[in-house]
Design an enzyme around this catalytic site. Structure first.
Site: not given
Length: 423
Positions: A169, A309, A320, A341, A346, A405
């Protein structure tokens, strides 16, 4: 003296609109493009919502051979690259093609075509020994993600360095970071860079269902992605592409190019901890932010906006938030933060490039896009997340972050060239 790198062209294929103008209108309207999946029958899956692109390749100027040859993700990238090149005003034919490079990010490559063709050659999964006679001639292109970078390079006549960056990502941010380094070190003068992804397919749904990363909020697709909201329960898959034209600053100035922003700093880290888990203190993301600011020679207090994010998972949004506090100190509370997002889902490897395009547009228009669907703030996410409505706000320096990830953490700083201290 370090060569400075600026953005002079933008192209976007996004849920809710094709092209930069439609993309920005969607974001500033705070309108969600998420809906029940239409690409295939989603009924067998736990999560049945996604942010799909309404994409007609013929309408977007692709010919019959391109449509036959290119995976959906590659089609997105070609269309976005064409728009970015036109926006930049570059006459690539007048440039040394060996000084033009390509850097494209993608997490899952040509998944859509690979899955479709496997179904054919295996007779719907019945045949263990697949029958190659039923394979399309371009199956190898779908198998090798580098084919997408090659297609974008052909659009630009780019004969310089070409690469696909695949770091999950954070692929989009990392592909742009790679492009910046190639210009800084003198290996290229112009980079056609960005990311693309078309992951909305049965195999992707199965993968994310298995780890319960996607939301089961199927009865309300429009409001399913709700970053930083107390009631969030998983990410919403998306698709799309953004391609940017990057140039050395002085060269761009000499030709009178419009400069959206300078990419002043970039850094990445890995938490070496867990495939999907994140440490709650946000230390690795904070380290990436601090390093990106140091490269930009900017203090955290110079930031006017943070593009988060903001994946809409419990773990990420708290992680975050902690990272922003750790890296920015008290200024974290004074800085607008938002997650797009909430509107476009996403799109895995593509999202970082789409977010950088949004950051460049935020600087262009001095408007911060909102976090849609944020009605009940999580008490653990106590920063200014610009809920629901876009905000007019002078934006000279922007931070965008990504988390992937595998523990990947990336941060990129954009600044107006006159604001940046990079030299």
């Amino acid at each position: 003296m370090t060569r400075r790198v600026v953005i002079t062209g933008l192209g976007a294929v996004a849920p809710g609109g094709i092209g930069v103008k439609a993309y920005w209108e969607l974001l500033t309207a705070g309108r969600s493009a998420t809906r029940t999946i239409t690409h295939y029958d989603p009924s067998p899956f736990r999560s049945r919502v996604a942010a799909e692109v309404d994409f007609d390749p013929v309408r977007e100027g692709l010919g019959p051979q391109e449509i036959r040859r290119l995976d959906r993700a590659a089609q997105f990238a070609v269309v976005a690259a064409r728009e970015a090149l036109a926006d930049s005003g570059l006459d690539t034919g007048a440039l040394d093609p060996g000084r033009i490079g390509t850097s494209l990010g993608s997490a899952v490559g040509c998944t859509t075509s690979l899955e479709r063709e496997y179904v054919v050659v295996s007779d719907g999964g019945k045949a263990w020994n697949v029958d190659h006679r039923y394979a399309v001639a371009d199956l190898y292109r779908h198998f090798v993600p580098s084919s997408m970078a090659a297609e974008v390079a052909w659009q630009a006549g780019a004969e310089g360095p070409a690469a696909v960056v695949s770091t999950g990502c954070t692929s989009g941010l990392d592909a742009l970071g790679h492009a910046v380094e190639l210009i800084r070190e003198g290996s290229a003068d112009v980079m056609v860079a960005g990311a693309t992804e078309a992951p909305i397919s049965p195999i992707t749904s199965a993968c994310f269902d298995a780890i319960h990363a996607t939301t089961p909020r199927n009865d309300d697709p429009e409001h399913a992605s709700r970053p930083f909201d107390r009631t969030r329960n998983g990410l919403v898959l998306g698709e799309g592409s953004a391609v940017l034209i990057l140039e050395e600053l002085e060269s761009a100035r000499r030709r009178g190019a419009h400069v959206y922003a300078e990419i002043a700093g970039f850094a990445s880290r890995c938490n070496a901890f867990h495939m999907t888990g994140l440490k709650p203190d946000g230390r690795e993301m904070a380290q990436a932010i601090t390093a990106a600011l140091a490269e930009a020679r900017l203090d955290g207090t110079a930031l006017d906006y943070v593009n988060a994010h903001g994946s809409s998972t419990k773990m990420n949004d708290r992680h975050e938030t902690a990272a922003f506090k750790l890296s920015l100190g008290d200024h974290a509370y004074a800085t607008p933060v938002s997650s797009i997002k909430s509107m476009i889902g996403h799109s895995l490897g593509a999202i970082g490039a789409l977010e950088i395009a949004a950051c460049a547009l935020a600087m262009e228009h001095n408007v911060v896009p909102p976090t849609a669907n944020l009605h009940e703030p999580d008490p653990d996410c106590d920063l200014d997340y610009v809920p629901l409505t876009a905000r007019e706000h002078r934006t000279d320096a922007v931070l965008s972050v990504g988390s992937g990830f595998g523990g990947f953490q990336s941060a990129m700083v954009l600044a107006r060239p006159e604001r940046s201290n990079a030299s």
